[in-house]
Write a protein that holds these residues in place. Sequence first.
Motif, PDB file in Angstrom:
ATOM      1  N   SER A  95       0.835  -1.194   0.000  1.00 50.75           N
ATOM      2  CA  SER A  95       0.000   0.000   0.000  1.00 50.75           C
ATOM      3  C   SER A  95       0.873   1.248   0.000  1.00 50.75           C
TER       4      SER A  95
ATOM      5  N   THR B 287      -4.239  10.646  -1.647  1.00 56.65           N
ATOM      6  CA  THR B 287      -4.234   9.570  -2.637  1.00 56.65           C
ATOM      7  C   THR B 287      -3.621   8.323  -2.016  1.00 56.65           C
ATOM      8  N   THR B 288      -4.329   7.215  -2.130  1.00 60.71           N
ATOM      9  CA  THR B 288      -3.832   5.941  -1.640  1.00 60.71           C
ATOM     10  C   THR B 288      -4.000   4.880  -2.718  1.00 60.71           C
ATOM     11  N   SER B 289      -3.257   3.806  -2.574  1.00 59.50           N
ATOM     12  CA  SER B 289      -3.367   2.692  -3.500  1.00 59.50           C
ATOM     13  C   SER B 289      -3.002   1.414  -2.764  1.00 59.50           C
ATOM     14  N   TYR B 290      -3.583   0.293  -3.222  1.00 64.09           N
ATOM     15  CA  TYR B 290      -3.377  -0.994  -2.573  1.00 64.09           C
ATOM     16  C   TYR B 290      -3.164  -2.072  -3.621  1.00 64.09           C
TER      17      TYR B 290
ATOM     18  N   LYS C  86      -7.023  -5.087  -0.931  1.00 61.46           N
ATOM     19  CA  LYS C  86      -8.071  -4.070  -1.092  1.00 61.46           C
ATOM     20  C   LYS C  86      -9.287  -4.441  -0.270  1.00 61.46           C
TER      21      LYS C  86
ATOM     22  N   THR D 252       1.561  10.296  -8.369  1.00 55.16           N
ATOM     23  CA  THR D 252       0.452   9.405  -8.007  1.00 55.16           C
ATOM     24  C   THR D 252       0.019   8.544  -9.186  1.00 55.16           C
TER      25      THR D 252
ATOM     26  N   HIS E 132       0.402   2.482  -9.198  1.00 53.35           N
ATOM     27  CA  HIS E 132       0.087   1.096  -9.511  1.00 53.35           C
ATOM     28  C   HIS E 132       1.304   0.340 -10.022  1.00 53.35           C
TER      29      HIS E 132
END
Length: 126
Positions: A47, A55-58, A63, A102, A106
Amino acid sequence: QLVESGGGLVQAGGSLRLSCVASGRTFDSYTMAWFRQSPGKEREFVSVISWSGDTTSYTDSVKDRFTISRDDAKNTVYLQMNSLKPEDTAIYYCSAGRGIPTTAFHLLKVADFGFWGQGTQVTVSS
């Protein structure tokens, strides 16, 4: 310096909250991320949270179960882990990096981050 804590042994379905405290410098302008590594496997992205926190991502496997957050007043990043599974067992590492857009969240790799903690062990029993 980054120091992780909060790991431990938990049964499947349980929860843990990992913390990463930064010292020696201010990391409020840094992108912060969590990676994990299981025995015999490469370190993998879990993450990330942007320097602004908006802004976040997993990775797909966590998720809707994990939540990353940051408190810059405390120089701390958190990883709330719910509904833990045995396959989440790993050493979890906190990391910090600068200049990461950002749009690249991914595609993050170990090499994108210049600062690392020593890791905290998470073990999920079935």
